[in-house]
Write an enzyme that holds these catalytic residues in place. Structure first.
Site, PDB file in Angstrom:
ATOM      1  N   GLY A   7      20.093  15.521  41.059  1.00 39.64           N
ATOM      2  CA  GLY A   7      20.253  14.108  40.715  1.00 39.64           C
ATOM      3  C   GLY A   7      20.244  13.176  41.918  1.00 39.64           C
ATOM      4  O   GLY A   7      20.595  12.005  41.805  1.00 39.64           O
ATOM      5  N   GLU A  39      19.965  26.202  42.165  1.00 42.45           N
ATOM      6  CA  GLU A  39      20.071  24.737  42.172  1.00 42.45           C
ATOM      7  C   GLU A  39      20.977  24.315  43.326  1.00 42.45           C
ATOM      8  O   GLU A  39      22.207  24.315  43.180  1.00 42.45           O
ATOM      9  CB  GLU A  39      20.673  24.238  40.853  1.00 42.45           C
ATOM     10  CG  GLU A  39      19.833  24.576  39.641  1.00 42.45           C
ATOM     11  CD  GLU A  39      20.074  23.593  38.491  1.00 42.45           C
ATOM     12  OE1 GLU A  39      19.079  23.070  37.968  1.00 42.45           O
ATOM     13  OE2 GLU A  39      21.237  23.346  38.135  1.00 42.45           O
ATOM     14  N   GLU A  93      27.618  21.516  37.714  1.00 41.45           N
ATOM     15  CA  GLU A  93      28.464  20.444  37.160  1.00 41.45           C
ATOM     16  C   GLU A  93      29.645  21.034  36.401  1.00 41.45           C
ATOM     17  O   GLU A  93      30.730  20.452  36.376  1.00 41.45           O
ATOM     18  CB  GLU A  93      27.618  19.511  36.276  1.00 41.45           C
ATOM     19  CG  GLU A  93      26.697  18.647  37.140  1.00 41.45           C
ATOM     20  CD  GLU A  93      25.407  18.223  36.467  1.00 41.45           C
ATOM     21  OE1 GLU A  93      25.275  18.363  35.240  1.00 41.45           O
ATOM     22  OE2 GLU A  93      24.510  17.748  37.207  1.00 41.45           O
TER      23      GLU A  93
HETATM   24  P1  13P Z   1      17.962  16.801  38.328  1.00 40.31           P
HETATM   25  O1  13P Z   1      16.582  17.322  37.967  1.00 40.31           O
HETATM   26  O2  13P Z   1      18.333  15.541  37.626  1.00 40.31           O
HETATM   27  O3  13P Z   1      18.163  16.774  39.811  1.00 40.31           O
HETATM   28  O4  13P Z   1      19.008  17.889  37.760  1.00 40.31           O
HETATM   29  C1  13P Z   1      18.811  19.231  38.062  1.00 40.31           C
HETATM   30  C2  13P Z   1      19.727  20.045  37.246  1.00 40.31           C
HETATM   31  O5  13P Z   1      20.932  20.026  37.436  1.00 40.31           O
HETATM   32  C3  13P Z   1      19.144  20.861  36.166  1.00 40.31           C
HETATM   33  O6  13P Z   1      20.084  21.741  35.635  1.00 40.31           O
END
Ligand code: 13P
Length: 251
Positions: free
Chosen positions: A170, A164, A97
């Protein structure tokens, strides 16, 4: 032996009052869990209150970002020394992000890792491919570029990697355990070629729609050493069930 690490990335959630309530409810749920390293990463504004309420517990504190300078005219930034001051053990660096919305690059990530390690902070260094990159067959190229760019000339004391896949964050779409293992194995092999046998001791976390229901099968993979959890970490009950994945595994 790599001790599993399960970290909650709260992202931009939780006021100071909510942080205090969460911790008050969470600590009894994970009392006595000593075979998993438990980490909470609240927003900057909640770090001090979290440090106060976590004191003496089995839960460590992390920040979600850091700047590389020690101090100076950098409006809005937070230094590694400031994170140490509020008792952070870890800092998350290079989250997708931040790469996507705040212009982070392998170069800035590399500077941040250098400054954090030099200050004695553990680093949770995030890497991962987008859906477009995966579909174009570029997953390994992307992981290799992010790893070598982020770690160039860096010591790896206290380093933790978080894989990730951006398409799993998300979205409710988790990588299959096989997809996770394949990426983690690739990452460990790359670490071996960069740093030698110490790569065996580096923990590689999986992140992306981790839930109480899928953590045990992910953790059963040879090179999955923990999880970085977003959405499912926002409720103490759900996050504590993820932390206690060994109990779920046993049925
Ligand atoms: P989610 O578990 O909401 O998919 O997010 C993962 C994340 O970006 C953890 O840093």
């Amino acid at each position: 032996m790599r001790i599993p690490l399960i970290a909650a990335n709260w992202k931009m959630h939780m006021t100071t009052a909510e942080t205090r309530e969460y911790i008050t409810e969470f600590l009894p749920l994970v009392e006595g869990v000593n075979d998993v390293e438990i980490v909470l990463a609240p927003p900057f504004t909640s770090l001090a209150v979290a440090a106060k309420f976590l004191k003496g517990s089995n839960v460590k504190l992390a920040a979600q970002n850091v700047f590389w300078e020690e101090k100076g005219a950098y409006t809005g930034e937070i230094s590694p020394q400031m994170l140490k001051d509020v008792e952070c053990s870890y800092v998350i660096i290079g989250h997708s992000e931040r790469r996507q919305y705040f212009g982070e690059t392998d170069e800035t990530v590399n500077k941040k890792i250098g400054a954090a390690v030099a200050t004695g902070l553990g680093v949770i260094f995030c890497i991962g491919e987008t859906l477009e990159e995966r579909e174009a067959g570029k997953t390994f190229d992307v992981l290799k570029k992010q790893l070598t760019g982020g770690l160039r000339d860096r010591k790896i004391d206290g380093l933790v990697i978080a894989y990730e896949p951006v398409w799993a964050i998300g979205t409710g779409k988790t990588a299959t355990p096989e997809q996770a293992q394949e990426a983690h194995e690739f990452i460990r092999n790359e670490l071996r070629s960069l740093y030698g046998d110490v790569s065996e001791s580096i923990r590689i976390l999986y992140g992306g729609s981790v839930k109480p229901e899928n953590i045990a099968t992910l953790m059963a993979q040879r090179d999955v050493d923990g999880g970085l959890v977003g959405g499912a970490s926002l409720k103490p009950d759900s996050f504590s069930r993820i932390v206690k994945f060994k109990e779920t595994q046993g049925g």
